[in-house]
Scaffold this motif. Structure first.
Motif, PDB file in Angstrom:
ATOM      1  N   GLY A   1      -0.762  -1.410  -4.303  1.00  0.00           N
ATOM      2  CA  GLY A   1      -1.932  -0.653  -3.863  1.00  0.00           C
ATOM      3  C   GLY A   1      -3.013  -1.519  -3.269  1.00  0.00           C
ATOM      4  O   GLY A   1      -2.955  -2.739  -3.316  1.00  0.00           O
TER       5      GLY A   1
ATOM      6  N   HIS B   1      -7.419   5.153  -9.897  1.00  0.00           N
ATOM      7  CA  HIS B   1      -6.655   3.883  -9.977  1.00  0.00           C
ATOM      8  C   HIS B   1      -6.391   3.505 -11.441  1.00  0.00           C
ATOM      9  O   HIS B   1      -5.267   3.155 -11.806  1.00  0.00           O
TER      10      HIS B   1
ATOM     11  N   LEU C   1      -3.771   5.558 -13.090  1.00  0.00           N
ATOM     12  CA  LEU C   1      -2.431   5.191 -12.579  1.00  0.00           C
ATOM     13  C   LEU C   1      -1.963   3.915 -13.280  1.00  0.00           C
ATOM     14  O   LEU C   1      -0.845   3.858 -13.804  1.00  0.00           O
TER      15      LEU C   1
ATOM     16  N   LYS D   1      -6.434  -0.436   8.144  1.00  0.00           N
ATOM     17  CA  LYS D   1      -7.366  -0.180   7.037  1.00  0.00           C
ATOM     18  C   LYS D   1      -8.255  -1.403   6.842  1.00  0.00           C
ATOM     19  O   LYS D   1      -7.811  -2.538   6.988  1.00  0.00           O
TER      20      LYS D   1
ATOM     21  N   TRP E   1       5.414  -4.801   4.110  1.00  0.00           N
ATOM     22  CA  TRP E   1       6.168  -3.659   3.571  1.00  0.00           C
ATOM     23  C   TRP E   1       7.502  -4.128   3.011  1.00  0.00           C
ATOM     24  O   TRP E   1       8.059  -3.531   2.098  1.00  0.00           O
TER      25      TRP E   1
ATOM     26  N   LYS F   1       9.097  -5.782  -1.134  1.00  0.00           N
ATOM     27  CA  LYS F   1       9.251  -5.096  -2.417  1.00  0.00           C
ATOM     28  C   LYS F   1      10.534  -5.486  -3.151  1.00  0.00           C
ATOM     29  O   LYS F   1      10.514  -5.741  -4.357  1.00  0.00           O
TER      30      LYS F   1
ATOM     31  N   MET G   1       4.490   4.424  -8.642  1.00  0.00           N
ATOM     32  CA  MET G   1       3.493   4.723  -7.615  1.00  0.00           C
ATOM     33  C   MET G   1       2.964   6.121  -7.860  1.00  0.00           C
ATOM     34  O   MET G   1       3.586   6.931  -8.557  1.00  0.00           O
ATOM     35  N   GLY G   2       1.807   6.395  -7.268  1.00  0.00           N
ATOM     36  CA  GLY G   2       1.293   7.765  -7.294  1.00  0.00           C
ATOM     37  C   GLY G   2       2.202   8.631  -6.437  1.00  0.00           C
ATOM     38  O   GLY G   2       2.843   8.154  -5.498  1.00  0.00           O
TER      39      GLY G   2
ATOM     40  N   PHE H   1      10.015   3.268  -0.472  1.00  0.00           N
ATOM     41  CA  PHE H   1      10.386   2.880  -1.835  1.00  0.00           C
ATOM     42  C   PHE H   1      11.794   3.297  -2.246  1.00  0.00           C
ATOM     43  O   PHE H   1      12.397   2.672  -3.096  1.00  0.00           O
TER      44      PHE H   1
HETATM   45  N1  C2G Z   1      -4.005   6.865  -6.909  1.00  0.00           N
HETATM   46  C1  C2G Z   1      -4.000   7.905  -7.830  1.00  0.00           C
HETATM   47  N2  C2G Z   1      -4.997   8.815  -7.818  1.00  0.00           N
HETATM   48  C2  C2G Z   1      -6.012   8.716  -6.914  1.00  0.00           C
HETATM   49  C3  C2G Z   1      -6.031   7.658  -5.987  1.00  0.00           C
HETATM   50  C4  C2G Z   1      -5.009   6.723  -6.000  1.00  0.00           C
HETATM   51  O1  C2G Z   1      -3.075   7.999  -8.664  1.00  0.00           O
HETATM   52  N3  C2G Z   1      -6.998   9.656  -6.929  1.00  0.00           N
HETATM   53  C5  C2G Z   1      -2.889   5.902  -6.926  1.00  0.00           C
HETATM   54  C6  C2G Z   1      -2.108   5.885  -5.615  1.00  0.00           C
HETATM   55  O2  C2G Z   1      -1.147   6.925  -5.607  1.00  0.00           O
HETATM   56  C7  C2G Z   1      -1.463   4.498  -5.652  1.00  0.00           C
HETATM   57  C8  C2G Z   1      -2.518   3.658  -6.403  1.00  0.00           C
HETATM   58  O3  C2G Z   1      -3.385   4.587  -7.085  1.00  0.00           O
HETATM   59  O4  C2G Z   1      -0.258   4.537  -6.414  1.00  0.00           O
HETATM   60  C9  C2G Z   1      -3.345   2.799  -5.468  1.00  0.00           C
HETATM   61  O5  C2G Z   1      -3.941   3.657  -4.506  1.00  0.00           O
HETATM   62  P1  C2G Z   1      -4.536   2.969  -3.175  1.00  0.00           P
HETATM   63  O6  C2G Z   1      -5.402   1.844  -3.543  1.00  0.00           O
HETATM   64  O7  C2G Z   1      -5.045   4.062  -2.309  1.00  0.00           O
HETATM   65  O8  C2G Z   1      -3.208   2.323  -2.552  1.00  0.00           O
HETATM   66  P2  C2G Z   1      -2.410   2.801  -1.256  1.00  0.00           P
HETATM   67  O9  C2G Z   1      -3.339   2.822  -0.104  1.00  0.00           O
HETATM   68  O10 C2G Z   1      -1.660   4.019  -1.622  1.00  0.00           O
HETATM   69  O11 C2G Z   1      -1.458   1.544  -1.011  1.00  0.00           O
HETATM   70  O12 C2G Z   1       2.750  -0.482  -0.294  1.00  0.00           O
HETATM   71  C10 C2G Z   1       2.047   0.564  -0.894  1.00  0.00           C
HETATM   72  C11 C2G Z   1       0.560   0.471  -0.627  1.00  0.00           C
HETATM   73  O13 C2G Z   1       0.027  -0.788  -0.912  1.00  0.00           O
HETATM   74  C12 C2G Z   1      -0.140   1.523  -1.480  1.00  0.00           C
END
Ligand code: C2G
Length: 132
Positions: A8, A17, A20, A46, A74, A77, A91-92, A101
Motif C-alpha cells: 500500500g 489503513h 486493514l 500518484k 508491480w 510481489k 489486501m483490501g 495479485f
Molecule cells: N484500505 C482499507 N480501507 C480504506 C482505505 C484503504 O481497507 N478505507 C486498504 C486498501 O484496500 C489497501 C490498504 O488499505 O489494502 C492501503 O491502501 P492505500 O494506501 O490506498 O494503498 P493502494 O493505493 O491501494 O496501493 O500494489 C498495491 C498498491 O501498493 C496498493
C-alpha cells in the motif's frame, strides 16, 4: 510462524489503513508491509503527501507491524513472497478483481478483506481543501 504481507501507499494514515493492518496481522504472527516508493507512485500518477521515508517511519511505529519494505514495482510481489517466506498476502477487497495479485495464489494464500467505508486519503485531502 505464519508470515503475512500487504502492499500500500499508506499516505495520511487513517483508521481504514489501521483496521486493514490489524486484521492482516491477526491472520498470522509476523506482518510485512510493502510501502510504495515515491518513484513507484509517480509511475501510477500518484503523489503522496508524505514521502516514502516518512510513511515508512510511521508504519514502523505501529506495534502490530513487524517489518516495512519498499514497493518499487508491480512485478516484485512474487520475489517478496519467496524472499520473505510469506504464507498469506492480504489486501483490501478493492483489489479483489485486480490481476495484480491472483497469480500469487500458486505460492501463498491470498486474502481480500472488506475495506473500511467512509474514509480514504483522497477524501481527507478533499475535505481539507487540497487537491484530490
Ligand atoms: N484500505 C482499507 N480501507 C480504506 C482505505 C484503504 O481497507 N478505507 C486498504 C486498501 O484496500 C489497501 C490498504 O488499505 O489494502 C492501503 O491502501 P492505500 O494506501 O490506498 O494503498 P493502494 O493505493 O491501494 O496501493 O500494489 C498495491 C498498491 O501498493 C496498493
Amino acid at each position: 510462524m505464519k508470515r503475512v504481507l500487504t502492499y500500500g501507499t499508506f499516505d495520511l494514515l487513517h483508521h481504514g489503513h489501521i483496521r486493514l493492518l490489524k486484521r492482516a496481522k491477526a491472520l498470522g504472527d509476523y506482518l510485512v508491509v510493502a510501502v510504495s516508493t515515491d518513484e513507484f507512485n509517480a509511475g501510477k500518477g500518484k503523489t503522496s503527501y508524505h514521502d516514502y521515508e516518512t510513511r515508512k517511519e510511521i508504519l514502523e511505529s505501529i506495534r502490530f507491524v513487524d517489518e516495512v519494505i519498499p514497493e518499487s514495482s508491480w512485478e516484485q510481489k512474487l520475489d517478496d513472497v519467496k524472499g520473505h517466506g510469506i504464507d498469506i498476502v492480504v489486501m483490501g477487497d478493492d483489489w479483489a478483481d485486480s490481476d495484480r495479485f491472483d497469480y500469487l495464489e500458486e505460492y501463498c494464500e491470498l486474502v481480500f478483506l472488506p475495506r473500511t467505508e467512509g474514509v480514504s486519503t483522497s477524501e481527507i485531502k478533499e475535505d481539507l481543501g487540497g487537491a484530490g
